[in-house]
Design an enzyme around this catalytic site. Structure first.
Site, mmCIF file in Angstrom:
data_model
loop_
_atom_site.group_PDB
_atom_site.id
_atom_site.type_symbol
_atom_site.label_atom_id
_atom_site.label_comp_id
_atom_site.label_asym_id
_atom_site.label_seq_id
_atom_site.Cartn_x
_atom_site.Cartn_y
_atom_site.Cartn_z
ATOM 1 N N HIS A 72 0.835 -1.204 0.000
ATOM 2 C CA HIS A 72 0.000 0.000 0.000
ATOM 3 C C HIS A 72 0.868 1.252 0.000
ATOM 4 C CE1 HIS A 72 -3.936 -1.881 1.750
ATOM 5 N NE2 HIS A 72 -3.489 -2.499 0.673
ATOM 6 N N TYR A 201 -9.528 5.048 7.516
ATOM 7 C CA TYR A 201 -9.668 5.392 8.933
ATOM 8 C C TYR A 201 -10.751 6.463 9.029
ATOM 9 C CZ TYR A 201 -5.168 3.118 10.033
ATOM 10 O OH TYR A 201 -4.146 2.205 10.215
ATOM 11 N N PRO A 293 -4.164 0.281 18.899
ATOM 12 C CA PRO A 293 -3.935 -0.255 17.550
ATOM 13 C C PRO A 293 -4.021 0.764 16.412
ATOM 14 C CG PRO A 293 -6.092 -0.898 18.342
ATOM 15 C CD PRO A 293 -5.401 -0.235 19.487
ATOM 16 N N LYS A 297 1.069 -0.118 15.095
ATOM 17 C CA LYS A 297 2.481 -0.093 15.463
ATOM 18 C C LYS A 297 2.930 -1.265 16.334
ATOM 19 C CE LYS A 297 3.717 3.437 13.244
ATOM 20 N NZ LYS A 297 3.940 2.871 11.932
ATOM 21 N N TYR A 385 3.694 6.599 9.747
ATOM 22 C CA TYR A 385 2.911 5.410 9.389
ATOM 23 C C TYR A 385 3.786 4.335 8.731
ATOM 24 C CZ TYR A 385 -1.358 2.876 8.229
ATOM 25 O OH TYR A 385 -2.351 1.928 8.167
HETATM 26 C C1 PHB Z 1 -5.763 -4.528 10.898
HETATM 27 O O1 PHB Z 1 -5.884 -4.772 9.693
HETATM 28 O O2 PHB Z 1 -5.985 -5.389 11.761
HETATM 29 C C2 PHB Z 1 -5.352 -3.163 11.313
HETATM 30 C C3 PHB Z 1 -4.973 -2.254 10.350
HETATM 31 C C4 PHB Z 1 -4.624 -0.968 10.706
HETATM 32 C C5 PHB Z 1 -4.635 -0.604 12.052
HETATM 33 C C6 PHB Z 1 -4.996 -1.523 13.018
HETATM 34 C C7 PHB Z 1 -5.356 -2.808 12.656
HETATM 35 O O3 PHB Z 1 -4.305 0.661 12.387
#
Ligand code: PHB
Ligand code: APR
Length: 393
Positions: A72, A201, A293, A297, A385
């Site tokens: 990505h 997000y 989460p 990280k 990120y």
């Molecule tokens: C996930 O795909 O489980 C995931 C992806 C991004 C995040 C947290 C969890 O910030």
């Protein structure tokens, strides 16, 4: 038994370290409380920083990742349904992240460990650490009815938040820093195509939502929820309705609904202990720190810890220098705190806090709107990120 290194815990921290030490010709034994199916079966995050992918390549463990991982170059943010994309690759000189589930990473680490003959002791109960402040630490444990005892040079505590390693450090030495968030994440896995080819997000009046994935046919979705919510109250239909509402109509139109095969609630917390070394014990990964989460990280931070520790131990055994060992805690913590800051910030600007008033909400919206319009703000998010560099001590 006698080994150079004892590693407590076969999660990502312990297994990456075991492979790093093996590659350096340093003898280690991994002592794990559970069995392989349990450790491999735990559903966790799935976004690998560029440095984590690089380490898998260096260790010769990236074959399946190269075939199945989804690279990505960008990520999306949604404010009350209005979506914008952050072109991370363009903002960082080409850096990307790779979507590849932690369960897949663990499978690759364990398969290769078997082939390479790494020593892993499963189902180890009553693990105890002694002599950490002397020259010859000892680890004892039980395997079934057999009592085991291992003498080593160093112990590395990779046994997670609930392990025994951190607890072996005297309370007078440890400083703890913590923030507990007044909400959790309700996560769902379903074999349906993801809503978008990248993540979304979402900050919505009703709370945070995240559209993620594991593969082109498997989606991972989350919504912010209360800490005392009963998972039984969340039918698939209710989950999809709430998710789509929070993602907004543009993203919701691309959501494929289906039967979930995993559904669970996880609390969010920030946690750090200092120092990450005491005598001949080092802490790495969740044993020393937890991040919420948001930003994915957790596993990446475990990987950067053990990368630094691998370098330090290699310096000790190959060059007879303890500079790396002595600098480990400060070096690791400098990066840990930056990841703590990023995860806290990303959580703070995307979630609904129970104490929020109109002012707080407008500040949040302004912050995300600023992010939408400012390449400088986007670049700051992007470099965090994809993963900050492993700076020298
Ligand atoms: C996930 O795909 O489980 C995931 C992806 C991004 C995040 C947290 C969890 O910030
Ligand atoms: N003795 C031996 N092993 C133990 C003990 C103990 N007393 N206590 C815990 N363990 C094992 C656990 O069973 C687990 O397999 O230590 C391992 C710790 O693994 P994780 O909790 O995954 O921690 P870590 O390796 O630091 O991974 C960090 O990966 O799993 C995610 O959420 C985690 O994102 C974080 C990252």
């Amino acid at each position: 038994m006698r080994r150079q290194i004892a590693i407590i815990g076969a999660g990502p921290a312990g297994m990456f370290l075991a492979h790093l030490l093996h590659a350096e010709g340093i003898e280690a034994t991994v002592i794990e409380r559970r069995d392989r199916p349990y450790v491999e079966g735990r559903v966790r995050a799935g976004v690998l920083e560029q440095g984590t992918v690089g380490l898998l390549r260096r260790l010769g463990l990236a074959g399946r990742l190269e075939r199945e991982g989804l690279v990505h170059g960008g990520t999306n943010v949604s404010i009350d349904g209005r979506v914008f994309r952050i072109d991370m690759a363009a903002l960082t000189g080409g850096a990307t992240v790779t979507v590849y589930g932690q369960q897949e990473v663990m499978r690759d680490l364990f398969d290769a460990a078997e082939l390479r003959g790494l020593d892993i002791r499963w189902n180890a109960s009553d693990v105890a650490l002694t002599g950490l402040d002397g020259d010859r630490p000892v680890v004892t444990w039980r395997e079934g009815d057999a009592a085991r005892r291992l003498t080593c040079d160093f112990v590395v505590g990779c046994d997670g938040y609930h392990g025994v390693s951190r607890a072996a450090i005297p309370a007078s030495v440890l400083r703890t820093f913590e923030r507990v968030y007044p909400f959790g994440w309700l996560g769902v896995l379903a074999d349906v195509p993801p809503a978008d080819h990248e993540l979304v997000y979402a900050n919505h009046e009703r709370g945070f939502a995240l559209a993620s994935m594991r593969s082109p046919t498997r989606s991972r979705y989350y919504i912010q929820c209360g800490l005392n919510e009963d998972i039984g109250d969340w039918s698939d239909d209710r989950f999809w309705d709430e998710l789509c509402l929070r993602l907004g109509s543009e993203t919701a139109a691309k959501v494929t609904r289906g039967k979930s095969f995993e559904k669970s609630i996880a609390p969010l917390r920030s946690f750090v202990v200092e120092p990450m070394r005491w005598g001949r014990l080092f802490l790495a990964g969740d044993a020393a720190h937890i991040v919420p989460p948001t930003g994915a990280k957790g596993m990446n931070l475990a990987v950067s810890d053990v990368t630094m520790l691998g370098e330090a131990l290699s310096e000790h055994y190959r060059e007879g220098s303890d500079a790396g060992i002595d600098g480990y805690s400060a070096r690791a913590l400098a990066r840990v705190w930056k990841a703590e800051r990023f995860s806290w910030w990303f959580t703070s600007v995307t979630h609904r806090f129970p104490t929020m008033d109109g002012f707080d909400r407008r500040i949040q919206i302004a912050e995300l709107d600023y992010l939408r319009g400012s390449p400088a703000a986007q670049r700051s998010l992007a470099e965090n990120y994809v993963g900050l560099p492993l700076e020298a001590a």
